[in-house]
Structures are given as structure tokens and as C-alpha cells.
Scaffold this motif. Structure first.
Motif, PDB file in Angstrom:
ATOM      1  N   SER A 242      27.863  36.613  42.542  1.00 32.61           N
ATOM      2  CA  SER A 242      29.629  36.565  42.366  1.00 32.61           C
ATOM      3  C   SER A 242      30.168  35.322  41.673  1.00 32.61           C
ATOM      4  O   SER A 242      31.088  35.649  40.779  1.00 32.61           O
ATOM      5  CB  SER A 242      30.342  36.434  43.998  1.00 32.61           C
ATOM      6  OG  SER A 242      30.194  34.996  44.357  1.00 32.61           O
ATOM      7  N   ALA A 243      29.232  34.297  41.517  1.00 29.94           N
ATOM      8  CA  ALA A 243      29.856  33.181  40.638  1.00 29.94           C
ATOM      9  C   ALA A 243      29.695  33.469  39.210  1.00 29.94           C
ATOM     10  O   ALA A 243      30.231  33.155  38.266  1.00 29.94           O
ATOM     11  CB  ALA A 243      29.032  32.152  40.985  1.00 29.94           C
ATOM     12  N   LEU A 244      28.615  34.350  38.911  1.00 30.18           N
ATOM     13  CA  LEU A 244      28.285  34.887  37.704  1.00 30.18           C
ATOM     14  C   LEU A 244      29.566  35.895  37.178  1.00 30.18           C
ATOM     15  O   LEU A 244      30.081  35.902  35.945  1.00 30.18           O
ATOM     16  CB  LEU A 244      26.814  35.414  37.593  1.00 30.18           C
ATOM     17  CG  LEU A 244      25.720  34.595  37.666  1.00 30.18           C
ATOM     18  CD1 LEU A 244      24.356  35.543  37.561  1.00 30.18           C
ATOM     19  CD2 LEU A 244      25.753  33.567  36.473  1.00 30.18           C
ATOM     20  N   SER A 251      41.036  37.318  36.800  1.00 30.84           N
ATOM     21  CA  SER A 251      41.857  36.969  38.206  1.00 30.84           C
ATOM     22  C   SER A 251      42.032  35.683  38.214  1.00 30.84           C
ATOM     23  O   SER A 251      41.849  34.617  37.301  1.00 30.84           O
ATOM     24  CB  SER A 251      41.014  37.559  39.136  1.00 30.84           C
ATOM     25  OG  SER A 251      39.844  36.550  39.393  1.00 30.84           O
ATOM     26  N   ILE A 252      42.756  35.365  39.253  1.00 35.32           N
ATOM     27  CA  ILE A 252      43.658  33.974  39.626  1.00 35.32           C
ATOM     28  C   ILE A 252      42.276  33.157  40.077  1.00 35.32           C
ATOM     29  O   ILE A 252      42.082  33.315  41.359  1.00 35.32           O
ATOM     30  CB  ILE A 252      44.755  33.987  40.375  1.00 35.32           C
ATOM     31  CG1 ILE A 252      45.873  34.828  39.872  1.00 35.32           C
ATOM     32  CG2 ILE A 252      45.179  32.760  40.634  1.00 35.32           C
ATOM     33  CD1 ILE A 252      46.349  34.515  38.537  1.00 35.32           C
ATOM     34  N   GLY A 253      41.769  32.288  39.360  1.00 36.52           N
ATOM     35  CA  GLY A 253      40.753  31.369  40.004  1.00 36.52           C
ATOM     36  C   GLY A 253      39.428  32.207  40.698  1.00 36.52           C
ATOM     37  O   GLY A 253      38.712  31.772  41.308  1.00 36.52           O
ATOM     38  N   GLY A 254      39.346  33.251  40.142  1.00 36.61           N
ATOM     39  CA  GLY A 254      37.981  34.156  40.493  1.00 36.61           C
ATOM     40  C   GLY A 254      38.358  34.897  41.858  1.00 36.61           C
ATOM     41  O   GLY A 254      37.536  35.606  42.527  1.00 36.61           O
ATOM     42  N   ALA A 255      39.353  34.676  42.570  1.00 38.17           N
ATOM     43  CA  ALA A 255      39.911  35.505  43.681  1.00 38.17           C
ATOM     44  C   ALA A 255      39.937  36.936  43.347  1.00 38.17           C
ATOM     45  O   ALA A 255      40.472  37.602  42.341  1.00 38.17           O
ATOM     46  CB  ALA A 255      41.362  35.047  44.064  1.00 38.17           C
ATOM     47  N   GLY A 256      39.240  37.687  44.479  1.00 37.48           N
ATOM     48  CA  GLY A 256      39.247  39.083  44.322  1.00 37.48           C
ATOM     49  C   GLY A 256      37.825  39.577  43.619  1.00 37.48           C
ATOM     50  O   GLY A 256      37.312  40.480  44.309  1.00 37.48           O
ATOM     51  N   ILE A 257      37.388  38.837  42.650  1.00 36.53           N
ATOM     52  CA  ILE A 257      36.143  39.018  42.204  1.00 36.53           C
ATOM     53  C   ILE A 257      34.885  38.752  43.218  1.00 36.53           C
ATOM     54  O   ILE A 257      34.054  39.728  43.225  1.00 36.53           O
ATOM     55  CB  ILE A 257      36.164  38.460  40.665  1.00 36.53           C
ATOM     56  CG1 ILE A 257      37.083  38.859  39.758  1.00 36.53           C
ATOM     57  CG2 ILE A 257      34.517  38.615  40.203  1.00 36.53           C
ATOM     58  CD1 ILE A 257      37.257  38.054  38.338  1.00 36.53           C
ATOM     59  N   ARG A 258      34.838  37.613  43.360  1.00 33.09           N
ATOM     60  CA  ARG A 258      34.015  37.198  44.417  1.00 33.09           C
ATOM     61  C   ARG A 258      33.841  38.132  45.640  1.00 33.09           C
ATOM     62  O   ARG A 258      32.806  38.587  45.988  1.00 33.09           O
ATOM     63  CB  ARG A 258      34.193  35.804  44.769  1.00 33.09           C
ATOM     64  CG  ARG A 258      33.852  34.676  43.888  1.00 33.09           C
ATOM     65  CD  ARG A 258      33.777  33.391  44.504  1.00 33.09           C
ATOM     66  NE  ARG A 258      33.961  32.180  43.494  1.00 33.09           N
ATOM     67  CZ  ARG A 258      32.435  31.573  43.216  1.00 33.09           C
ATOM     68  NH1 ARG A 258      31.393  32.337  43.783  1.00 33.09           N
ATOM     69  NH2 ARG A 258      32.468  30.783  42.198  1.00 33.09           N
ATOM     70  N   LEU A 279      33.253  34.385  53.567  1.00 30.24           N
ATOM     71  CA  LEU A 279      32.899  33.432  52.705  1.00 30.24           C
ATOM     72  C   LEU A 279      33.393  33.199  51.293  1.00 30.24           C
ATOM     73  O   LEU A 279      33.726  32.177  50.986  1.00 30.24           O
ATOM     74  CB  LEU A 279      31.117  33.624  52.586  1.00 30.24           C
ATOM     75  CG  LEU A 279      30.475  33.569  53.749  1.00 30.24           C
ATOM     76  CD1 LEU A 279      28.974  33.953  53.441  1.00 30.24           C
ATOM     77  CD2 LEU A 279      30.502  32.009  54.177  1.00 30.24           C
ATOM     78  N   PRO A 280      33.655  34.157  50.376  1.00 24.66           N
ATOM     79  CA  PRO A 280      34.183  33.693  49.081  1.00 24.66           C
ATOM     80  C   PRO A 280      35.665  33.433  49.415  1.00 24.66           C
ATOM     81  O   PRO A 280      36.253  32.595  48.654  1.00 24.66           O
ATOM     82  CB  PRO A 280      33.993  35.231  48.335  1.00 24.66           C
ATOM     83  CG  PRO A 280      33.889  36.113  49.284  1.00 24.66           C
ATOM     84  CD  PRO A 280      33.136  35.425  50.425  1.00 24.66           C
ATOM     85  N   GLY A 281      36.472  33.891  50.258  1.00 20.82           N
ATOM     86  CA  GLY A 281      37.985  33.567  50.498  1.00 20.82           C
ATOM     87  C   GLY A 281      37.745  32.182  51.053  1.00 20.82           C
ATOM     88  O   GLY A 281      38.810  31.425  50.577  1.00 20.82           O
TER      89      GLY A 281
END
Length: 323
Positions: A242-244, A251-258, A279-281
């Protein structure tokens, strides 16, 4: 790479050059698009996993372990700024460690809380170019190799985790061989075309492993705080994947993608869907808390460089003799 370099330099110029109405419109549009993408991704995630389940996990979490996760992530940021200083030293830019860390925190703040404005990397390029008279492209490539070292470390740890997950039916020699060959090519290209940046190359990459390891430890601490008793490796591998996915800034700071990547990977690995969403949240919240520390240097910019020695350009020996 070239387009990315141009983008970073253009962002840096935005700090000093007045914006046209087209540039302002595009900045607003970028922010709106990022909010829309983030909202859509989170909508689909919480259609699959009820928000109430994630909320219950947060309410019943062990906050001492959450604090430990926060400390671990903060430690990763300290090492991350130290890693970046290795690439700066490669171009003879020896920054005071205090200033380097302050600048790093300020960059985090820009990246997280000003999604449509100047990026953290763009600000670093601008400030270092302005104060130390270094070419913007030199600073850009130092920052670029810092990013690449992080990707390299993620790849290395992914190889190790693959060995621990039986669901991945592949001989460990295959991904390991690919990684070794890719690393050799990566170093060859760096040494051939960017030799200046290889002076502290492996030292910086070992620091990158430390950064990613501390972030994984932060995830482990969060999971312990959830009284987790299963296998950690599928969650840790999913976290790195998810970091990749967050490399693309949509998105905003990776939110939603992870969250989306984690949820999709529950179809591949035996993971609890609510924990895979939690966890990602939680990691996003922890990252945001640390990024907020950078606002201090926005309010008090004089503290950013307070008491620091001025940069001295290297003396040209031939010119010195001619004098």
C-alpha cells in the motif's frame, strides 16, 4: 524523472513568483480532485467494511501501544531526515542535523496539510537553493535518490516477508534474484550517470531499511494494541504494498489509497477486513500528528535556521594558488 524534476522546480518557483489566474485555477482544481478521489475511495472501502466496526477498534484500542507506535514512527522520521542528509553530503551540502530535521518536519507539514500548494520537496529545493546557492537540480536529485532508497528498502523487506507467507506459492530464489539484479543495475546507473550521489550510497540505503523497519514496528504495535494473535506477515506485506501505491499523489496524504489496497489484499491473504481497514487509517492519523509538528516552523520561521553556520563553498585549489 525529467518531468518530475521540472515539476519540483516549478513548485519551488511558486513560492517567489506571483501566480497567474490559470495557475491558481489549476491549484484549486488539484485540491478538489484529490478530495474527490479520497472521498470516492473511502466510500467504496466503507461500503465493504462498516465504519462502525473500525470505530469500535479505535475506541477499544490500547492507547499505550498506540503511543508506542507514534514514538516508533517519529523515530523513523528522525532516521529518514538523517538518510536525506547523506545525499546532501554527497553534493557537499553539510547541514546542521537540527536544521535538517526541522526542514524535514516542515516538508512533512506541507505534504500533508497543503495538498494543493507547494510540496515539501519543492520547498526544500527552494530554501536550499536560496540559502546555499546550489543549483536546484542538484538538490532535486539528492531528494530523488532519497526517495529511491526508500523504494529499495521496501523491496528488500518485501522479499523477506514473501518467504514467511505460504499463500505466495513462489520459490524465494526468483524474487530474490530479480531484486539482486535490479539493485546491481540501479547502482550501475547511479554510479555511471550520478556519481556524486554515490559517495554515501549504501550508507543511506541501510538507513532506509531502518526507516521502513521502524514503520513496520509501528504497525506491529498498533496490532498488539488490538490484542492480535494471528500472523503479522500478511498485514506487514500489505502495508508495504500500500505504501508503494501512495507514490502516485492522487489523494490527500495517501488516504483512501492505503485502505483500498489493504482491502483488496484481504482477498489474497487471510486478513480480518476491519483490521485491514483500521491499520492504514491509524497509520495516517499517526503520520498526521507527526506532520503537525512542522507547523511550528511556519508560525516561527526564524526558528528554522536559528544559530546555524553559513554554508561555505568549497575552495578551488587552482584559484587559491593563482592568488
Amino acid at each position: 524523472m525529467k518531468n518530475l524534476a521540472q515539476t519540483e522546480e516549478e513548485e519551488a518557483q511558486e513560492l517567489v513568483a506571483p501566480k497567474t489566474w490559470k495557475q491558481r485555477l489549476w491549484s484549486i482544481t488539484k485540491v478538489l480532485l484529490k478530495f474527490i478521489v479520497t472521498g470516492v475511495l473511502l466510500y467504496f472501502v466503507f461500503r465493504k467494511v462498516p465504519l462502525e466496526k473500525v470505530k469500535l477498534r479505535l475506541l477499544h484500542a490500547n492507547y499505550w501501544w498506540m503511543l508506542a507506535a507514534l514514538v516508533s514512527f517519529f523515530g523513523s522520521m528522525v532516521i529518514s531526515s538523517w538518510r536525506l542528509s547523506s545525499f546532501f553530503k554527497s553534493i557537499k551540502l553539510k547541514l546542521d542535523p537540527r536544521f535538517n530535521f526541522r526542514l524535514y518536519l516542515l516538508g512533512l507539514f506541507y505534504n500533508f496539510l497543503l495538498p494543493g500548494g507547494i510540496g515539501g520537496d519543492g520547498y526544500k529545493i527552494y530554501l536550499l537553493h536560496k540559502n546555499y546557492k546550489l543549483p536546484a537540480k542538484k538538490v532535486f536529485w539528492a531528494i530523488m535518490f532519497d526517495r529511491l532508497s526508500g523504494l529499495w528498502a521496501i523491496g528488500l523487506i518485501i522479499i523477506a516477508l514473501i518467504f514467511l507467507i505460504p499463500q505466495i506459492d513462489i520459490h524465494i530464489g526468483i524474487p530474490l534474484s530479480i531484486f539482486v539484479v535490479a539493485s546491481a543495475i540501479y547502482y550501475f546507473v547511479a554510479y555511471k550517470f550520478f556519481r556524486d550521489y554515490t559517495h554515501y550510497f549504501w550508507q543511506a540505503h541501510l538507513k532506509a531499511v531502518g526507516v521502513q523497519s521502524l514503520q513496520l514496528i509501528a504497525i506491529v504495535f498498533v496490532m498488539i494494541g488490538q490484542d492480535f494473535e494471528g500472523k503479522y506477515s500478511p498485514y506487514l506485506l500489505s502495508f508495504l504494498i500500500s505504501a508503494l501505491a501512495t507514490i502516485i499523489p492522487i489523494s490527500i496524504g495517501g488516504a483512501g489509497i492505503r485502505e483500498t489496497v489493504f482491502l483488496q489484499l484481504t482477498k489474497v491473504f487471510p486478513m480480518d477486513e476491519s483490521l485491514a481497514t483500521f491499520l492504514p487509517g491509524t497509520f495516517y492519523i499517526i503520520s498526521l500528528i507527526v506532520a503537525l509538528l512542522g507547523v511550528y516552523y511556519v508560525i516561527r520561521p526564524s526558528r528554522l535556521e536559528e544559530g546555524l553556520p553559513k554554508f561555505e563553498e568549497p575552495v578551488n585549489e587552482e584559484e587559491k594558488k593563482s592568488e
